[in-house]
Design a protein around this motif. Structure first.
Motif, PDB file in Angstrom:
ATOM      1  N   GLU A 184      15.315  40.524  41.144  1.00  0.00           N
ATOM      2  CA  GLU A 184      15.439  41.988  41.054  1.00  0.00           C
ATOM      3  C   GLU A 184      16.590  42.491  41.947  1.00  0.00           C
ATOM      4  O   GLU A 184      17.395  43.319  41.524  1.00  0.00           O
ATOM      5  N   GLU A 185      16.660  41.944  43.171  1.00  0.00           N
ATOM      6  CA  GLU A 185      17.736  42.340  44.083  1.00  0.00           C
ATOM      7  C   GLU A 185      19.085  41.854  43.579  1.00  0.00           C
ATOM      8  O   GLU A 185      20.096  42.538  43.713  1.00  0.00           O
ATOM      9  N   ASP A 186      19.110  40.666  42.961  1.00  0.00           N
ATOM     10  CA  ASP A 186      20.339  40.109  42.412  1.00  0.00           C
ATOM     11  C   ASP A 186      20.882  41.017  41.301  1.00  0.00           C
ATOM     12  O   ASP A 186      22.087  41.297  41.238  1.00  0.00           O
ATOM     13  N   ILE A 187      20.002  41.478  40.445  1.00  0.00           N
ATOM     14  CA  ILE A 187      20.405  42.384  39.353  1.00  0.00           C
ATOM     15  C   ILE A 187      20.937  43.699  39.936  1.00  0.00           C
ATOM     16  O   ILE A 187      21.939  44.243  39.463  1.00  0.00           O
ATOM     17  N   ASN A 188      20.286  44.186  40.978  1.00  0.00           N
ATOM     18  CA  ASN A 188      20.725  45.419  41.631  1.00  0.00           C
ATOM     19  C   ASN A 188      22.120  45.265  42.226  1.00  0.00           C
ATOM     20  O   ASN A 188      22.954  46.173  42.140  1.00  0.00           O
ATOM     21  N   VAL A 189      22.395  44.086  42.817  1.00  0.00           N
ATOM     22  CA  VAL A 189      23.725  43.817  43.387  1.00  0.00           C
ATOM     23  C   VAL A 189      24.774  43.806  42.276  1.00  0.00           C
ATOM     24  O   VAL A 189      25.855  44.400  42.418  1.00  0.00           O
ATOM     25  N   ILE A 190      24.461  43.138  41.159  1.00  0.00           N
ATOM     26  CA  ILE A 190      25.407  43.059  40.036  1.00  0.00           C
ATOM     27  C   ILE A 190      25.721  44.446  39.493  1.00  0.00           C
ATOM     28  O   ILE A 190      26.872  44.766  39.179  1.00  0.00           O
ATOM     29  N   ARG A 191      24.710  45.295  39.407  1.00  0.00           N
ATOM     30  CA  ARG A 191      24.918  46.653  38.912  1.00  0.00           C
ATOM     31  C   ARG A 191      25.695  47.509  39.906  1.00  0.00           C
ATOM     32  O   ARG A 191      26.550  48.306  39.518  1.00  0.00           O
ATOM     33  N   SER A 192      25.403  47.352  41.190  1.00  0.00           N
ATOM     34  CA  SER A 192      25.968  48.225  42.217  1.00  0.00           C
ATOM     35  C   SER A 192      27.359  47.804  42.672  1.00  0.00           C
ATOM     36  O   SER A 192      28.127  48.624  43.160  1.00  0.00           O
ATOM     37  N   ILE A 193      27.660  46.485  42.560  1.00  0.00           N
ATOM     38  CA  ILE A 193      28.964  45.976  42.989  1.00  0.00           C
ATOM     39  C   ILE A 193      29.661  45.345  41.794  1.00  0.00           C
ATOM     40  O   ILE A 193      29.178  44.363  41.227  1.00  0.00           O
ATOM     41  N   GLN A 194      30.782  45.906  41.398  1.00  0.00           N
ATOM     42  CA  GLN A 194      31.548  45.398  40.269  1.00  0.00           C
ATOM     43  C   GLN A 194      32.942  44.953  40.730  1.00  0.00           C
ATOM     44  O   GLN A 194      33.379  45.300  41.822  1.00  0.00           O
ATOM     45  N   MET A 195      33.626  44.201  39.872  1.00  0.00           N
ATOM     46  CA  MET A 195      34.948  43.673  40.219  1.00  0.00           C
ATOM     47  C   MET A 195      35.982  44.051  39.173  1.00  0.00           C
ATOM     48  O   MET A 195      35.696  44.032  37.971  1.00  0.00           O
ATOM     49  N   ILE A 196      37.173  44.412  39.646  1.00  0.00           N
ATOM     50  CA  ILE A 196      38.338  44.585  38.766  1.00  0.00           C
ATOM     51  C   ILE A 196      39.240  43.384  39.045  1.00  0.00           C
ATOM     52  O   ILE A 196      39.635  43.147  40.188  1.00  0.00           O
ATOM     53  N   PHE A 197      39.547  42.616  38.010  1.00  0.00           N
ATOM     54  CA  PHE A 197      40.243  41.344  38.201  1.00  0.00           C
ATOM     55  C   PHE A 197      41.764  41.508  38.213  1.00  0.00           C
ATOM     56  O   PHE A 197      42.309  42.501  37.729  1.00  0.00           O
ATOM     57  N   GLN A 198      42.409  40.470  38.725  1.00  0.00           N
ATOM     58  CA  GLN A 198      43.864  40.499  38.893  1.00  0.00           C
ATOM     59  C   GLN A 198      44.601  40.487  37.552  1.00  0.00           C
ATOM     60  O   GLN A 198      45.531  41.255  37.347  1.00  0.00           O
ATOM     61  N   ASP A 199      44.187  39.590  36.669  1.00  0.00           N
ATOM     62  CA  ASP A 199      44.899  39.428  35.392  1.00  0.00           C
ATOM     63  C   ASP A 199      44.079  40.049  34.271  1.00  0.00           C
ATOM     64  O   ASP A 199      43.075  39.469  33.834  1.00  0.00           O
ATOM     65  N   PRO A 200      44.487  41.230  33.778  1.00  0.00           N
ATOM     66  CA  PRO A 200      43.684  41.895  32.743  1.00  0.00           C
ATOM     67  C   PRO A 200      43.613  41.101  31.446  1.00  0.00           C
ATOM     68  O   PRO A 200      42.651  41.220  30.706  1.00  0.00           O
ATOM     69  N   ALA A 201      44.627  40.264  31.173  1.00  0.00           N
ATOM     70  CA  ALA A 201      44.611  39.480  29.936  1.00  0.00           C
ATOM     71  C   ALA A 201      43.580  38.358  30.026  1.00  0.00           C
ATOM     72  O   ALA A 201      42.809  38.124  29.094  1.00  0.00           O
ATOM     73  N   ALA A 202      43.557  37.665  31.155  1.00  0.00           N
ATOM     74  CA  ALA A 202      42.654  36.518  31.315  1.00  0.00           C
ATOM     75  C   ALA A 202      41.201  36.945  31.487  1.00  0.00           C
ATOM     76  O   ALA A 202      40.286  36.169  31.194  1.00  0.00           O
ATOM     77  N   SER A 203      40.959  38.166  31.980  1.00  0.00           N
ATOM     78  CA  SER A 203      39.585  38.584  32.268  1.00  0.00           C
ATOM     79  C   SER A 203      38.880  39.214  31.067  1.00  0.00           C
ATOM     80  O   SER A 203      37.700  39.529  31.138  1.00  0.00           O
ATOM     81  N   LEU A 204      39.598  39.392  29.949  1.00  0.00           N
ATOM     82  CA  LEU A 204      38.990  39.951  28.743  1.00  0.00           C
ATOM     83  C   LEU A 204      38.910  38.885  27.662  1.00  0.00           C
ATOM     84  O   LEU A 204      39.820  38.064  27.509  1.00  0.00           O
ATOM     85  N   ASN A 205      37.825  38.902  26.894  1.00  0.00           N
ATOM     86  CA  ASN A 205      37.635  37.954  25.799  1.00  0.00           C
ATOM     87  C   ASN A 205      38.528  38.361  24.631  1.00  0.00           C
ATOM     88  O   ASN A 205      38.311  39.389  23.996  1.00  0.00           O
ATOM     89  N   GLU A 206      39.544  37.532  24.338  1.00  0.00           N
ATOM     90  CA  GLU A 206      40.518  37.873  23.287  1.00  0.00           C
ATOM     91  C   GLU A 206      39.888  37.954  21.898  1.00  0.00           C
ATOM     92  O   GLU A 206      40.443  38.578  21.003  1.00  0.00           O
ATOM     93  N   ARG A 207      38.741  37.294  21.717  1.00  0.00           N
ATOM     94  CA  ARG A 207      38.108  37.284  20.384  1.00  0.00           C
ATOM     95  C   ARG A 207      37.124  38.426  20.194  1.00  0.00           C
ATOM     96  O   ARG A 207      36.541  38.570  19.120  1.00  0.00           O
ATOM     97  N   ALA A 208      36.909  39.196  21.262  1.00  0.00           N
ATOM     98  CA  ALA A 208      35.940  40.297  21.188  1.00  0.00           C
ATOM     99  C   ALA A 208      36.671  41.637  21.120  1.00  0.00           C
ATOM    100  O   ALA A 208      37.771  41.793  21.667  1.00  0.00           O
ATOM    101  N   THR A 209      36.055  42.596  20.460  1.00  0.00           N
ATOM    102  CA  THR A 209      36.629  43.931  20.415  1.00  0.00           C
ATOM    103  C   THR A 209      36.512  44.589  21.796  1.00  0.00           C
ATOM    104  O   THR A 209      35.721  44.153  22.631  1.00  0.00           O
ATOM    105  N   ILE A 210      37.293  45.637  21.992  1.00  0.00           N
ATOM    106  CA  ILE A 210      37.223  46.400  23.250  1.00  0.00           C
ATOM    107  C   ILE A 210      35.815  46.950  23.447  1.00  0.00           C
ATOM    108  O   ILE A 210      35.288  46.969  24.565  1.00  0.00           O
ATOM    109  N   GLU A 211      35.177  47.350  22.342  1.00  0.00           N
ATOM    110  CA  GLU A 211      33.802  47.876  22.421  1.00  0.00           C
ATOM    111  C   GLU A 211      32.865  46.842  23.036  1.00  0.00           C
ATOM    112  O   GLU A 211      32.081  47.154  23.939  1.00  0.00           O
TER     113      GLU A 211
END
Length: 324
Positions: free
Chosen positions: A84-111
């Motif tokens: 439960e605490e782990d899920i709360n941490v994931i929700r409360s703390i997020q990350m913006i990655f260095q390489d926007p191309a590598a951090s997004l799934n190329e086969r998935a839509t933006i949605e």
């Protein structure tokens, strides 16, 4: 570190080590200690390989600590915690990655890319609610709702980073680790992304850990700066204080490498090369200690005396300039 402001994240004597092919374990982060206050942008600055990203990933519970503790809103989030605490941490703390191309799934839509966190933790009532949240997240970062049917490769680097920011923001976090979020972008786009991050910080009451190697960028966005060298925090101060009174020789070296817009100054500028082996570390071991309120430097007693003398000279020079 005493302050009357609310501490949202506290890093206490943190070590992060990795196996080094059966040899002695490699300490990537050494005895890191600092507090981050609610609502501020705290920058972690150092050259490549200094341990910045490793420490950021440790806060996100990706890298395990070999020593020390990390607290979020007064509760320990390092080591073993409940699901439960782990899920709360994931929700409360997020990350913006260095390489926007590598951090997004190329086969998935933006949605789908933006919705991934909503799917994983079922943070929506129904499909209409999920779509509304995606549209709002895209609009918040300056993209259009119709962009959600496209794929990452159809966007520019700056737009992809906006998608990465939207993916983090849709989780409604309180704290964001931004790992060199503009280093992979064109210079003309960097200011737009920084302005967007500042705007979201004000609107949503966010707190940032901003990881970077470029001090000129950090001066624009950060309230306080921690300088890290070979896994060790060597100096912490408010942004303007650090630029006005750099004390640790590694900080001085980093500042000497910041490009200046004046061609004449740039022509006459001398780089300061930092060599840790040339420091006289005889006597008591250096520790991170406060030299003026809010300004911490990693030094032994002899070095602290030298830094106090240096500050005194800086203040005298400033007074002389003011009186002229």
């Amino acid at each position: 570190m005493s302050n009357d402001r609310e501490v949202i994240l506290s890093v206490k004597h943190v070590d992060v080590s990795f196996d080094n092919g059966g040899k002695k374990r490699f300490r990537a982060v050494k005895d890191a200690t600092f507090d981050i206050y609610r609502g501020e942008t705290f920058a972690l600055v150092g050259e490549s390989g200094s341990g910045k990203t490793t420490l950021g990933r440790a806060i996100l519970r990706i890298n395990e600590l070999s020593n020390g503790e990390i607290d979020f809103k007064g509760k320990r989030i390092s080591g073993k915690i409940s699901k439960e605490e782990d899920i709360n941490v994931i929700r409360s703390i997020q990350m913006i990655f260095q390489d926007p191309a590598a951090s997004l799934n190329e086969r998935a839509t933006i949605e789908y890319c933006v919705s991934e966190g909503l799917y994983n933790f079922h943070l929506y009532k129904d499909e209409a609610d999920r779509i509304a949240k995606v549209d709002k997240a895209l609009e918040d970062v300056g993209l259009l709702p119709e962009h959600k049917s496209r794929y990452p490769h159809e966007f520019s680097g700056g737009q992809r980073q906006r998608v990465g920011i939207a993916r983090a923001m849709i989780m409604e976090p309180e704290f964001i680790v931004a790992d060199e979020p503009i280093s992979a972008l064109d210079v003309s786009i960097r200011a737009q992304v920084l302005n967007l991050m500042n705007k979201l910080k004000e609107e949503k009451g966010l707190t940032y850990l901003f990881i970077a190697h470029d001090l000129s960028v950090v001066r624009f966005i950060a309230d306080r700066i921690a300088v890290i060298h070979l896994g060790r925090i060597v100096e912490i101060a408010e942004s303007e204080e650090l630029f006005a009174h750099p004390l640790h020789p590694y900080t001085v070296s980093l500042l000497s490498a910041v490009p200046m817009p004046d061609p004449q100054i740039e022509k006459n500028r001398k780089l300061v090369i930092y060599d840790n082996s040339k420091r006289d570390l005889s006597g008591p071991k250096p520790v991170l200690q406060e030299i003026t309120p809010g300004h911490f430097v990693f030094a032994n007693d002899r070095e602290m005396a030298e830094y106090r003398e240096k500050l005194k000279k800086m203040d005298e020079e400033k007074k002389n300039l003011t009186n002229q």
